[in-house]
Design a protein around this motif. Structure first.
Motif, PDB file in Angstrom:
ATOM      1  N   UNK A   1     -46.385 -15.152 -36.198  1.00 12.72           N
ATOM      2  CA  UNK A   1     -44.950 -14.866 -36.260  1.00 12.72           C
ATOM      3  C   UNK A   1     -44.761 -13.426 -35.816  1.00 12.72           C
ATOM      4  N   UNK A   2     -43.846 -13.199 -34.880  1.00 16.84           N
ATOM      5  CA  UNK A   2     -43.638 -11.854 -34.360  1.00 16.84           C
ATOM      6  C   UNK A   2     -42.149 -11.511 -34.378  1.00 16.84           C
ATOM      7  N   UNK A   3     -41.653 -10.986 -35.484  1.00 17.18           N
ATOM      8  CA  UNK A   3     -40.272 -10.501 -35.494  1.00 17.18           C
ATOM      9  C   UNK A   3     -40.080  -9.418 -34.429  1.00 17.18           C
ATOM     10  N   UNK A   4     -38.912  -9.385 -33.822  1.00 18.74           N
ATOM     11  CA  UNK A   4     -38.684  -8.545 -32.647  1.00 18.74           C
ATOM     12  C   UNK A   4     -37.928  -7.258 -32.957  1.00 18.74           C
ATOM     13  N   UNK A   5     -37.649  -6.988 -34.222  1.00 24.80           N
ATOM     14  CA  UNK A   5     -36.785  -5.866 -34.563  1.00 24.80           C
ATOM     15  C   UNK A   5     -37.471  -4.541 -34.752  1.00 24.80           C
ATOM     16  N   UNK A   6     -38.762  -4.452 -34.499  1.00 24.46           N
ATOM     17  CA  UNK A   6     -39.487  -3.187 -34.688  1.00 24.46           C
ATOM     18  C   UNK A   6     -39.764  -2.562 -33.322  1.00 24.46           C
ATOM     19  N   UNK A   7     -40.995  -2.638 -32.851  1.00 22.67           N
ATOM     20  CA  UNK A   7     -41.367  -1.970 -31.602  1.00 22.67           C
ATOM     21  C   UNK A   7     -40.605  -2.496 -30.401  1.00 22.67           C
ATOM     22  N   UNK A   8     -40.208  -3.775 -30.430  1.00 21.63           N
ATOM     23  CA  UNK A   8     -39.518  -4.352 -29.275  1.00 21.63           C
ATOM     24  C   UNK A   8     -38.012  -4.085 -29.292  1.00 21.63           C
ATOM     25  N   UNK A   9     -37.523  -3.488 -30.374  1.00 15.34           N
ATOM     26  CA  UNK A   9     -36.128  -3.024 -30.450  1.00 15.34           C
ATOM     27  C   UNK A   9     -35.112  -4.120 -30.143  1.00 15.34           C
ATOM     28  N   UNK A  10     -35.353  -5.318 -30.652  1.00 17.07           N
ATOM     29  CA  UNK A  10     -34.440  -6.432 -30.425  1.00 17.07           C
ATOM     30  C   UNK A  10     -34.132  -7.088 -31.772  1.00 17.07           C
ATOM     31  N   UNK A  11     -33.768  -8.359 -31.742  1.00 17.94           N
ATOM     32  CA  UNK A  11     -33.545  -9.103 -32.984  1.00 17.94           C
ATOM     33  C   UNK A  11     -34.106 -10.503 -32.803  1.00 17.94           C
TER      34      UNK A  11
END
Length: 280
Positions: A121-131
């Motif tokens: 699972x890879x939430x996108x709200x950290x290093x990728x600056x998305x949601x």
């Protein structure tokens, strides 16, 4: 929630690290499977839970970089346990994707164990600056989620512009490894300075908890730092256990040496002034 509410079923057992993020716990509690929590410092408890008879399927769920402690699980041991007990290993790479591994895929890639993880699972709200988030796993699992996960089916799809932004961020992660190198160097610099100051900053990752004990002290020092131009959140109960309130520093690749040193100098002065006031 889409994954843990849908994939484990009644009669299954979900095992979560005691320090897993609240979203993982909420996902497990929303489903129909039983769940138990284990403390990774107790090496025998997880194995005992896995060895119990009864569950049809067993799931081990852990973060790769723990969001409040800045440390990591013993991933090699978890892989060995999931093999021995025929369990399914789910790894949440929220704080590692983009930051660790040769291509930025996370802790599992950095440890050479990516092929051993059943579901990432890879939430996108950290290093990728998305949601939003990515779930990666066997095709049969993805097809099952697409057709059965209520949180996926009954929601609005992300707009094309958002998807394009995520793809662009992933391209940067893969083609600009120097960003990860700078992040590692900045983390080492900050942790080195904190150690010189005699402050407790456990873990080894780019999330750096500075343990202060009381909630009041953490809040006061956080406010004093903000007055000096440094935003460092105070984390206190119930987010962390009583007596372990802390400042939580999130190191970035673009932080400069002057910014890191300035933070440490300001923190050192605040702590020193605090000590002087306490002796009056």
């Amino acid at each position: 929630e889409a994954l843990l509410r849908t994939l484990p079923e009644r009669g299954d057992l979900v095992l979560l690290d005691r320090m897993d993020h609240a979203s993982l716990i909420d996902g497990a509690t929303a489903g129909s499977a039983r769940f138990r929590r284990y403390d990774r410092s107790d090496r025998s408890r997880l194995e005992r839970l896995l060895a119990r008879e009864g569950p049809r399927r067993r799931y081990i769920v852990t973060e790769s970089v723990f969001s409040m402690d800045g440390d990591t699980p013993d991933l090699a041991r978890l892989v060995e346990l999931k093999r021995r007990h025929d369990a399914i290993l789910i790894l949440d790479e929220a704080h590692a994707i983009g930051c660790l591994g040769p291509t930025g895929a996370g802790l599992a890639e950095a440890a050479g164990l990516l092929d051993e993880i059943d579901i990432v699972v890879a939430p996108l709200g950290k290093a990728l600056a998305a949601s939003g988030a990515i779930v990666a796993g066997p095709r049969v699992v993805i097809d099952y989620l697409v057709n059965r996960a209520r949180a996926f089916i009954y929601t609005t799809a992300p707009p094309p512009a958002h998807c394009a932004a995520v793809l662009a961020a992933m391209d940067i992660v893969q083609t600009e490894p120097e960003r990860r190198h700078r992040l590692a160097r900045n983390t080492e610099r900050l942790r080195g300075r904190l150690a010189e100051m005699g402050l407790s900053a456990p873990g080894r990752m780019h999330i750096v908890p500075i343990l202060l004990g009381s909630a009041d002290r953490a809040v006061k020092i956080s406010r004093d730092l903000l007055d000096r131009g440094y935003f460092v959140a105070a984390i206190r109960p119930p987010t962390v256990p009583p007596g372990t309130a802390r400042l939580r520093v999130s190191v970035q690749a673009d932080h400069t040496d002057d910014q890191i040193d300035g933070l440490c100098d300001a923190l050192h002065k605040i702590v020193r002034e605090e000590g002087c006031a306490g002796s009056l």
